[in-house]
Design a protein around this motif. Structure first.
Motif, PDB file in Angstrom:
ATOM      1  N   LEU A 227       0.819  -1.205   0.000  1.00 46.84           N
ATOM      2  CA  LEU A 227       0.000   0.000   0.000  1.00 46.84           C
ATOM      3  C   LEU A 227       0.858   1.262   0.000  1.00 46.84           C
ATOM      4  O   LEU A 227       0.491   2.280  -0.617  1.00 46.84           O
ATOM      5  N   SER A 228       1.999   1.208   0.677  1.00 51.61           N
ATOM      6  CA  SER A 228       2.901   2.358   0.691  1.00 51.61           C
ATOM      7  C   SER A 228       3.393   2.679  -0.716  1.00 51.61           C
ATOM      8  O   SER A 228       3.444   3.851  -1.125  1.00 51.61           O
ATOM      9  N   SER A 229       3.721   1.638  -1.479  1.00 54.26           N
ATOM     10  CA  SER A 229       4.171   1.864  -2.857  1.00 54.26           C
ATOM     11  C   SER A 229       3.036   2.400  -3.722  1.00 54.26           C
ATOM     12  O   SER A 229       3.249   3.279  -4.569  1.00 54.26           O
ATOM     13  N   LEU A 230       1.827   1.910  -3.493  1.00 51.99           N
ATOM     14  CA  LEU A 230       0.680   2.401  -4.250  1.00 51.99           C
ATOM     15  C   LEU A 230       0.346   3.841  -3.863  1.00 51.99           C
ATOM     16  O   LEU A 230      -0.060   4.639  -4.711  1.00 51.99           O
ATOM     17  N   ASN A 231       0.524   4.168  -2.593  1.00 53.38           N
ATOM     18  CA  ASN A 231       0.259   5.516  -2.123  1.00 53.38           C
ATOM     19  C   ASN A 231       1.150   6.526  -2.836  1.00 53.38           C
ATOM     20  O   ASN A 231       0.715   7.621  -3.219  1.00 53.38           O
ATOM     21  N   LYS A 232       2.411   6.149  -3.034  1.00 58.24           N
ATOM     22  CA  LYS A 232       3.337   7.027  -3.751  1.00 58.24           C
ATOM     23  C   LYS A 232       2.982   7.105  -5.231  1.00 58.24           C
ATOM     24  O   LYS A 232       3.006   8.180  -5.835  1.00 58.24           O
ATOM     25  N   ARG A 233       2.648   5.973  -5.802  1.00 57.94           N
ATOM     26  CA  ARG A 233       2.358   5.930  -7.231  1.00 57.94           C
ATOM     27  C   ARG A 233       1.126   6.756  -7.584  1.00 57.94           C
ATOM     28  O   ARG A 233       1.099   7.435  -8.621  1.00 57.94           O
ATOM     29  N   ALA A 235      -0.309   9.172  -5.645  1.00 56.09           N
ATOM     30  CA  ALA A 235      -0.335  10.477  -4.977  1.00 56.09           C
ATOM     31  C   ALA A 235      -1.433  10.591  -3.931  1.00 56.09           C
ATOM     32  O   ALA A 235      -2.080  11.620  -3.791  1.00 56.09           O
ATOM     33  N   GLY A 236      -1.631   9.511  -3.184  1.00 58.48           N
ATOM     34  CA  GLY A 236      -2.581   9.556  -2.085  1.00 58.48           C
ATOM     35  C   GLY A 236      -4.036   9.467  -2.480  1.00 58.48           C
ATOM     36  O   GLY A 236      -4.907   9.694  -1.640  1.00 58.48           O
ATOM     37  N   ASP A 237      -4.340   9.120  -3.722  1.00 58.68           N
ATOM     38  CA  ASP A 237      -5.727   9.001  -4.170  1.00 58.68           C
ATOM     39  C   ASP A 237      -6.259   7.640  -3.732  1.00 58.68           C
ATOM     40  O   ASP A 237      -5.912   6.607  -4.306  1.00 58.68           O
ATOM     41  N   TRP A 238      -7.118   7.652  -2.729  1.00 60.52           N
ATOM     42  CA  TRP A 238      -7.584   6.392  -2.141  1.00 60.52           C
ATOM     43  C   TRP A 238      -8.347   5.527  -3.125  1.00 60.52           C
ATOM     44  O   TRP A 238      -8.274   4.305  -3.056  1.00 60.52           O
ATOM     45  N   SER A 239      -9.096   6.129  -4.013  1.00 58.60           N
ATOM     46  CA  SER A 239      -9.864   5.315  -4.957  1.00 58.60           C
ATOM     47  C   SER A 239      -8.924   4.527  -5.864  1.00 58.60           C
ATOM     48  O   SER A 239      -9.111   3.324  -6.078  1.00 58.60           O
ATOM     49  N   ARG A 240      -7.888   5.188  -6.392  1.00 60.62           N
ATOM     50  CA  ARG A 240      -6.965   4.485  -7.287  1.00 60.62           C
ATOM     51  C   ARG A 240      -6.100   3.487  -6.534  1.00 60.62           C
ATOM     52  O   ARG A 240      -5.734   2.437  -7.071  1.00 60.62           O
ATOM     53  N   ILE A 241      -5.777   3.812  -5.291  1.00 62.46           N
ATOM     54  CA  ILE A 241      -5.028   2.850  -4.470  1.00 62.46           C
ATOM     55  C   ILE A 241      -5.857   1.591  -4.266  1.00 62.46           C
ATOM     56  O   ILE A 241      -5.363   0.462  -4.407  1.00 62.46           O
ATOM     57  N   ALA A 242      -7.127   1.768  -3.943  1.00 66.51           N
ATOM     58  CA  ALA A 242      -8.012   0.609  -3.726  1.00 66.51           C
ATOM     59  C   ALA A 242      -8.185  -0.187  -5.009  1.00 66.51           C
ATOM     60  O   ALA A 242      -8.187  -1.425  -4.991  1.00 66.51           O
ATOM     61  N   ILE A 243      -8.339   0.505  -6.136  1.00 62.65           N
ATOM     62  CA  ILE A 243      -8.472  -0.174  -7.422  1.00 62.65           C
ATOM     63  C   ILE A 243      -7.234  -1.021  -7.702  1.00 62.65           C
ATOM     64  O   ILE A 243      -7.330  -2.196  -8.070  1.00 62.65           O
ATOM     65  N   ALA A 244      -6.068  -0.425  -7.505  1.00 64.56           N
ATOM     66  CA  ALA A 244      -4.824  -1.139  -7.779  1.00 64.56           C
ATOM     67  C   ALA A 244      -4.645  -2.321  -6.839  1.00 64.56           C
ATOM     68  O   ALA A 244      -4.202  -3.392  -7.245  1.00 64.56           O
ATOM     69  N   ALA A 247      -7.126  -5.198  -7.933  1.00 60.92           N
ATOM     70  CA  ALA A 247      -6.848  -5.876  -9.195  1.00 60.92           C
ATOM     71  C   ALA A 247      -5.360  -6.130  -9.415  1.00 60.92           C
ATOM     72  O   ALA A 247      -4.994  -6.702 -10.438  1.00 60.92           O
ATOM     73  N   GLU A 248      -4.548  -5.665  -8.493  1.00 59.73           N
ATOM     74  CA  GLU A 248      -3.106  -5.623  -8.600  1.00 59.73           C
ATOM     75  C   GLU A 248      -2.718  -4.582  -9.642  1.00 59.73           C
ATOM     76  O   GLU A 248      -3.471  -4.253 -10.554  1.00 59.73           O
ATOM     77  N   GLU A 249      -1.535  -4.033  -9.510  1.00 61.94           N
ATOM     78  CA  GLU A 249      -1.168  -2.813 -10.220  1.00 61.94           C
ATOM     79  C   GLU A 249      -1.402  -2.879 -11.730  1.00 61.94           C
ATOM     80  O   GLU A 249      -1.742  -1.886 -12.355  1.00 61.94           O
ATOM     81  N   THR A 250      -1.230  -4.040 -12.325  1.00 62.52           N
ATOM     82  CA  THR A 250      -1.356  -4.135 -13.773  1.00 62.52           C
ATOM     83  C   THR A 250      -2.779  -3.931 -14.254  1.00 62.52           C
ATOM     84  O   THR A 250      -3.015  -3.781 -15.447  1.00 62.52           O
ATOM     85  N   GLY A 251      -3.744  -3.921 -13.347  1.00 65.45           N
ATOM     86  CA  GLY A 251      -5.135  -3.833 -13.759  1.00 65.45           C
ATOM     87  C   GLY A 251      -5.715  -2.439 -13.738  1.00 65.45           C
ATOM     88  O   GLY A 251      -6.905  -2.270 -13.961  1.00 65.45           O
ATOM     89  N   VAL A 252      -4.909  -1.399 -13.472  1.00 61.25           N
ATOM     90  CA  VAL A 252      -5.463  -0.074 -13.296  1.00 61.25           C
ATOM     91  C   VAL A 252      -5.615   0.633 -14.630  1.00 61.25           C
ATOM     92  O   VAL A 252      -4.644   0.909 -15.314  1.00 61.25           O
ATOM     93  N   LYS A 253      -6.831   0.895 -15.010  1.00 58.32           N
ATOM     94  CA  LYS A 253      -7.135   1.759 -16.139  1.00 58.32           C
ATOM     95  C   LYS A 253      -8.629   2.004 -16.158  1.00 58.32           C
ATOM     96  O   LYS A 253      -9.404   1.300 -15.511  1.00 58.32           O
ATOM     97  N   ARG A 254      -9.034   2.993 -16.898  1.00 59.64           N
ATOM     98  CA  ARG A 254     -10.456   3.290 -16.994  1.00 59.64           C
ATOM     99  C   ARG A 254     -11.125   2.299 -17.936  1.00 59.64           C
ATOM    100  O   ARG A 254     -10.491   1.734 -18.817  1.00 59.64           O
ATOM    101  N   CYS A 255     -12.402   2.126 -17.741  1.00 55.61           N
ATOM    102  CA  CYS A 255     -13.173   1.337 -18.687  1.00 55.61           C
ATOM    103  C   CYS A 255     -14.429   2.103 -19.039  1.00 55.61           C
ATOM    104  O   CYS A 255     -14.767   3.094 -18.415  1.00 55.61           O
TER     105      CYS A 255
END
Length: 311
Positions: A227-233, A235-244, A247-255
């Protein structure tokens, strides 16, 4: 983290809705007892009965419905039962029939007891959308909820709260993810080998040196490092952190709103709600003075994830 076969499962449910719910029983994927499903069912029951929180049937139905969209006939059954029997403005026989029909199609024959063949089914364009907005108008009282949990789960919650700042992770977000993933069950194991309180996938366990995934401290430490690495990636956006995280980091994108995104959208809603956010709150509380703060309302408009596979 990713559990089951969400794309197949959600597509199945969309097909049931699109075809008018007709036909014989169809079994959903045989993983409806996955930790995330059990968590949503348990939390829905707490909201329905007022265990550790004020009674909130809208929240109960949202959580039960989320369990349903993850493949649980029990989840859809509980939604239909509440809609059929509630003595308040929530009662809706046509909508009840729709969810009961979904439960029946997925093998929950007990739903026949509440199904009214004399009432037509309501048209359902999107599962759960009817309840979500009303369910999240009040903040989730996590302390009251935890006070009604077994001592072992309370200790895990305390562990998360103590350790999270060491990794520059907001304890509210870390605890919310633990609630959404397993409801603080140290022994939780999914059919995709996600394990422990934070449902760590094998690749994540290897990445962060986990040797005992069912040990709460090891599991939580690894999850917080992730979560610390996702928080940096993000920028503290909780929604995108939760999404990542989900789904794990490779799954983040809009649909574009296609059905495979549904489960992740609901997951993010649960995480943000358990973290104490309500409609209109920023979903980037860890980001100081964001230029254009995202909100729960914006999230509902379509900030969701497309599953692209499990690493």
């Amino acid at each position: 983290m990713s559990q089951g076969k969400p794309m197949i499962r959600t597509v199945l449910l969309m097909l049931l809705i699109a075809t008018g719910l007709h036909g014989g029983a169809v079994r959903a994927e045989n993983d409806y007892q996955a930790p995330r499903v059990l968590a949503a069912l348990a939390q829905g029951r707490a909201a329905e009965l007022g265990i550790g929180m004020a009674k909130n049937r809208s929240l109960a139905m949202a959580l039960y419905c989320h369990a349903g969209t993850m493949g649980s006939p029990e989840g859809f059954f509980r939604v239909g039962r509440l809609l059929a029997t509630d003595d308040s403005r929530l009662r809706d026989r046509r909508l009840a029939n729709t969810y009961l029909a979904l439960a029946i199609r997925l093998g929950k024959h007990q739903a026949l007891k509440f199904y009214d063949a004399n009432v037509p089914n309501a048209t359902l364009s999107s599962p759960c959308g009817t309840f979500v907005d009303g369910a999240q108008k009040l903040p989730f009282d996590v302390d009251s909820y935890l006070a009604q949990q077994p001592a072992a789960k309370q200790k895990i919650a305390a562990l998360i709260r103590v350790m999270a700042p060491q990794y520059q992770v907001d304890p509210r977000l870390a605890l919310a993810i633990a609630l959404a993933e397993s409801n603080l069950d140290a022994g939780a194991v999914s059919d995709t080998r996600a394990q422990g309180v934070m449902q760590l996938m094998p690749a994540t366990q290897l990445r962060f040196g986990v040797t005992k995934p069912l040990d709460p401290e090891q599991n939580v430490r690894a999850a917080l490092a992730y979560l610390s690495s996702l928080n940096k990636r993000f920028a503290g956006d909780w929604s995108r952190i939760a999404i990542a995280y989900e789904a794990e980091e490779t799954g983040v994108k809009r649909c574009s709103g296609s059905s495979p995104c549904l489960e992740t959208q609901q997951y993010v809603r649960r995480v943000l709600h358990f973290a104490g956010l309500v409609a209109g709150d920023s979903v980037a509380p860890g980001r100081p003075e964001p230029d254009a703060p995202a909100t729960l309302a914006k999230l509902a408009e379509g900030l969701v994830v497309q599953y692209v596979g499990i690493r």
